[in-house]
Design a protein around this motif. Structure first.
Motif, PDB file in Angstrom:
ATOM      1  N   LEU A   8      41.501 -30.832 -16.066  1.00 20.30           N
ATOM      2  CA  LEU A   8      41.574 -31.813 -14.985  1.00 20.30           C
ATOM      3  C   LEU A   8      41.428 -33.227 -15.549  1.00 20.30           C
ATOM      4  CD1 LEU A   8      40.202 -31.929 -11.508  1.00 20.30           C
ATOM      5  CD2 LEU A   8      38.945 -33.334 -13.123  1.00 20.30           C
ATOM      6  N   GLY A  10      41.209 -37.313 -14.403  1.00 21.46           N
ATOM      7  CA  GLY A  10      41.061 -38.310 -13.340  1.00 21.46           C
ATOM      8  C   GLY A  10      41.476 -39.675 -13.854  1.00 21.46           C
ATOM      9  N   GLN A  12      41.731 -43.816 -12.991  1.00 22.83           N
ATOM     10  CA  GLN A  12      41.355 -44.905 -12.080  1.00 22.83           C
ATOM     11  C   GLN A  12      42.556 -45.814 -11.821  1.00 22.83           C
ATOM     12  OE1 GLN A  12      37.819 -46.736 -11.613  1.00 22.83           O
ATOM     13  NE2 GLN A  12      36.598 -45.426 -12.943  1.00 22.83           N
ATOM     14  N   PHE A  41      44.490 -36.287 -10.813  1.00 20.38           N
ATOM     15  CA  PHE A  41      44.257 -36.980  -9.546  1.00 20.38           C
ATOM     16  C   PHE A  41      43.915 -38.445  -9.777  1.00 20.38           C
ATOM     17  CE2 PHE A  41      39.686 -37.692  -9.332  1.00 20.38           C
ATOM     18  CZ  PHE A  41      39.240 -36.908 -10.389  1.00 20.38           C
ATOM     19  N   ALA A  43      41.493 -41.321  -9.065  1.00 15.26           N
ATOM     20  CA  ALA A  43      40.085 -41.459  -8.688  1.00 15.26           C
ATOM     21  C   ALA A  43      39.892 -42.769  -7.932  1.00 15.26           C
ATOM     22  CB  ALA A  43      39.207 -41.383  -9.932  1.00 15.26           C
ATOM     23  N   HIS A  46      36.276 -43.640  -7.119  1.00 14.97           N
ATOM     24  CA  HIS A  46      35.529 -44.202  -8.245  1.00 14.97           C
ATOM     25  C   HIS A  46      35.847 -45.687  -8.414  1.00 14.97           C
ATOM     26  CE1 HIS A  46      34.563 -40.061  -9.736  1.00 14.97           C
ATOM     27  NE2 HIS A  46      33.437 -40.700  -9.966  1.00 14.97           N
ATOM     28  N   TYR A 128      28.014 -42.644  -9.091  1.00 16.20           N
ATOM     29  CA  TYR A 128      29.345 -42.366  -9.654  1.00 16.20           C
ATOM     30  C   TYR A 128      29.436 -41.047 -10.443  1.00 16.20           C
ATOM     31  CZ  TYR A 128      33.097 -43.884 -13.072  1.00 16.20           C
ATOM     32  OH  TYR A 128      34.186 -43.992 -13.897  1.00 16.20           O
ATOM     33  N   MET A 132      31.897 -37.688 -10.000  1.00 13.57           N
ATOM     34  CA  MET A 132      32.755 -37.196 -11.083  1.00 13.57           C
ATOM     35  C   MET A 132      32.462 -35.716 -11.342  1.00 13.57           C
ATOM     36  SD  MET A 132      33.584 -39.011 -14.672  1.00 13.57           S
ATOM     37  CE  MET A 132      34.121 -38.093 -16.124  1.00 13.57           C
ATOM     38  N   ASP A 135      34.267 -33.766  -8.703  1.00 14.68           N
ATOM     39  CA  ASP A 135      35.708 -33.696  -9.008  1.00 14.68           C
ATOM     40  C   ASP A 135      36.008 -32.487  -9.899  1.00 14.68           C
ATOM     41  OD1 ASP A 135      35.944 -36.215  -7.811  1.00 14.68           O
ATOM     42  OD2 ASP A 135      35.898 -37.301  -9.723  1.00 14.68           O
ATOM     43  N   ILE A 136      35.125 -32.290 -10.863  1.00 11.13           N
ATOM     44  CA  ILE A 136      35.359 -31.265 -11.878  1.00 11.13           C
ATOM     45  C   ILE A 136      34.928 -29.883 -11.380  1.00 11.13           C
ATOM     46  CG2 ILE A 136      34.714 -30.532 -14.211  1.00 11.13           C
ATOM     47  CD1 ILE A 136      34.143 -33.587 -14.782  1.00 11.13           C
ATOM     48  N   VAL A 144      37.893 -30.966 -19.759  1.00 12.30           N
ATOM     49  CA  VAL A 144      38.106 -32.288 -19.175  1.00 12.30           C
ATOM     50  C   VAL A 144      38.451 -33.272 -20.290  1.00 12.30           C
ATOM     51  CG1 VAL A 144      37.109 -34.077 -17.706  1.00 12.30           C
ATOM     52  CG2 VAL A 144      36.310 -31.717 -17.491  1.00 12.30           C
ATOM     53  N   VAL A 146      38.754 -36.554 -21.874  1.00 12.99           N
ATOM     54  CA  VAL A 146      38.240 -37.900 -21.596  1.00 12.99           C
ATOM     55  C   VAL A 146      38.114 -38.691 -22.886  1.00 12.99           C
ATOM     56  CG1 VAL A 146      36.900 -37.523 -19.475  1.00 12.99           C
ATOM     57  CG2 VAL A 146      35.899 -36.949 -21.699  1.00 12.99           C
ATOM     58  N   GLN A 150      33.494 -41.566 -21.560  1.00 17.85           N
ATOM     59  CA  GLN A 150      33.221 -40.713 -20.394  1.00 17.85           C
ATOM     60  C   GLN A 150      32.520 -39.406 -20.772  1.00 17.85           C
ATOM     61  OE1 GLN A 150      33.831 -41.516 -17.141  1.00 17.85           O
ATOM     62  NE2 GLN A 150      34.387 -43.531 -17.914  1.00 17.85           N
TER      63      GLN A 150
HETATM   64  N1  TRP Z   1      35.474 -41.766 -14.633  1.00 16.34           N
HETATM   65  C1  TRP Z   1      36.793 -41.592 -15.184  1.00 16.34           C
HETATM   66  C2  TRP Z   1      37.263 -42.891 -15.839  1.00 16.34           C
HETATM   67  O1  TRP Z   1      36.772 -43.953 -15.522  1.00 16.34           O
HETATM   68  C3  TRP Z   1      37.778 -41.194 -14.118  1.00 16.34           C
HETATM   69  C4  TRP Z   1      37.386 -39.899 -13.505  1.00 16.34           C
HETATM   70  C5  TRP Z   1      36.864 -39.711 -12.252  1.00 16.34           C
HETATM   71  C6  TRP Z   1      37.470 -38.620 -14.109  1.00 16.34           C
HETATM   72  N2  TRP Z   1      36.639 -38.391 -12.046  1.00 16.34           N
HETATM   73  C7  TRP Z   1      36.976 -37.692 -13.140  1.00 16.34           C
HETATM   74  C8  TRP Z   1      37.911 -38.179 -15.350  1.00 16.34           C
HETATM   75  C9  TRP Z   1      36.902 -36.340 -13.433  1.00 16.34           C
HETATM   76  C10 TRP Z   1      37.851 -36.829 -15.622  1.00 16.34           C
HETATM   77  C11 TRP Z   1      37.335 -35.921 -14.679  1.00 16.34           C
HETATM   78  O2  TRP Z   1      38.158 -42.856 -16.660  1.00 16.34           O
END
Ligand code: TRP
Ligand code: AMP
Length: 329
Positions: A8, A10, A12, A41, A43, A46, A128, A132, A135-136, A144, A146, A150
């Motif tokens: 997954l 995310g 922004q 997706f 975010a 966020h 925040y 997150m 989301d996961i 994930v 990142v 993150q």
């Molecule tokens: N916090 C992540 C960023 O700033 C974006 C994000 C939100 C995200 N939810 C997530 C990334 C879940 C991975 C999984 O880049």
């Protein structure tokens, strides 16, 4: 057949996407879609943890998805949706917050950094990481991807999942961060010792994916080089030329020695012109597909489908968690 692992991502919806993001991150995601069951997706909830211009934010949301699709993310291989259109993210986030310690959230590096920037930072900026985690954890995600910034949030997600599983029985898959192996790091064209970044002070050093071709050509032609005349790879002594070689290599799949040989008797002007041609050709293709998505109803169809599919999955997980915690009827 063994079940495919789930990943997954995310995103922004703030700021622009650069050639650095494309070469360093998006091309990698395009590879993941063949290997994993992939969720992507926006975010947007966020994004509002810090002040945003509401109009710009709104425009960025669909534009971001259109751009990822244009870069090769395939709707038939990915579940694509918008976070705020699926209410179970906020719902689960609350339940997780009630299983998260104030101390844990206080130790998050990103919170410490961002809360320094303003006296009036929001409660949302503080919680925040619980959003997150929601989301996961809603989707039984295995990996994930990142950036290193993150990683701590994914580690907190693991802690929350394990804590919940220990207290209430097996509920969540404990995810692992997939730290993006820095493919090629693309450097700023003006200051080639700095990473190309959307927040760069001088816009001349940064190429944006939605930039017009003339402007891209100008930036590449005036990229900082060195006082030699040799197209040779050495990031220490020739950071500017090496950066252009990296860009050329990433977009043509040619190896560095092959590129050095091809341009052995060229001057920098000739080399830069070819780099510009290659970048412009790639970006024009992306922009053409971007316009197709942004101007058609296809994008809405994809997002509707993603919303319906993920709401079903998320609802079931949220109900399980709620019931295990003993609330509701
Ligand atoms: N916090 C992540 C960023 O700033 C974006 C994000 C939100 C995200 N939810 C997530 C990334 C879940 C991975 C999984 O880049
Ligand atoms: P950011 O734009 O910093 O939020 O980064 C988003 C993703 O793009 C991360 O995976 C970064 O590693 C990647 N990325 C950002 N800038 C570059 C760059 N100049 N070169 C390579 N990858 C980058």
């Amino acid at each position: 057949m063994e079940k495919r692992k789930k990943v997954l991502t995310g995103l922004q919806p703030t700021g622009v996407i650069t050639l650095g993001n494309y070469i360093g991150a998006i091309k990698q995601m395009v590879q993941y879609q063949d290997e994993y069951e992939s969720y992507i997706f926006v975010a947007d909830m966020h994004a509002i943890t810090v002040p945003q211009d509401n109009k710009a934010l709104h425009e960025n949301i669909k534009s971001l998805i259109a751009l990822y699709l244009a870069c090769g993310i395939k709707p038939e291989k990915n579940t694509i949706f918008i976070q705020s259109e699926n209410e179970y993210h906020a719902n689960l986030s609350w339940l997780l917050e009630c299983n998260t310690y104030f101390g844990e959230l206080s130790r998050m590096h990103q919170f410490k950094e961002k809360s320094k920037k303003s006296e009036n930072f929001t409660a949302g900026l503080f919680t925040y990481p619980a959003l997150m985690a929601a989301d996961i954890l809603l989707y039984d995600i295995d990996y994930v991807p990142v950036g290193i910034d993150q990683k701590q949030h994914v580690e907190l997600t693991r802690d929350l999942a394990q804590r919940f599983n220990n207290k209430y029985g097996e509920t969540f898959v404990v995810p692992e961060p997939l730290i993006t192996v820095t493919g090629t790091k693309i450097m700023d064209l003006v200051n080639p010792d700095k990473k190309m970044s959307k927040s760069a002070e001088n816009p001349k050093g940064v190429i944006k994916l939605l930039e017009d071709s003339e402007s891209i050509r100008k930036k590449i032609m005036s990229a900082t080089t060195d006082s030699e005349t040799l197209v040779k790879y050495n990031p220490e002594t020739k950071p500017g030329i090496s950066n252009l070689i990296n860009i050329y290599s990433a977009l043509t799949d040619k190896k560095i020695p092959e590129i050095e040989e091809k341009f052995a008797s060229s001057n920098y002007g000739t080399f830069k012109r070819e780099v510009a041609d290659v970048v412009i050709e790639e970006i024009e293709k992306i922009q053409e597909k971007y316009r197709e998505y942004i101007e058609s109803s296809k994008l809405d169809d994809i997002l509707d489908e993603g919303r319906e599919k993920t709401r079903k999955i998320a609802k079931a997980k949220w109900e399980e968690v709620r019931s295990k915690m003993g609330i509701g009827r």
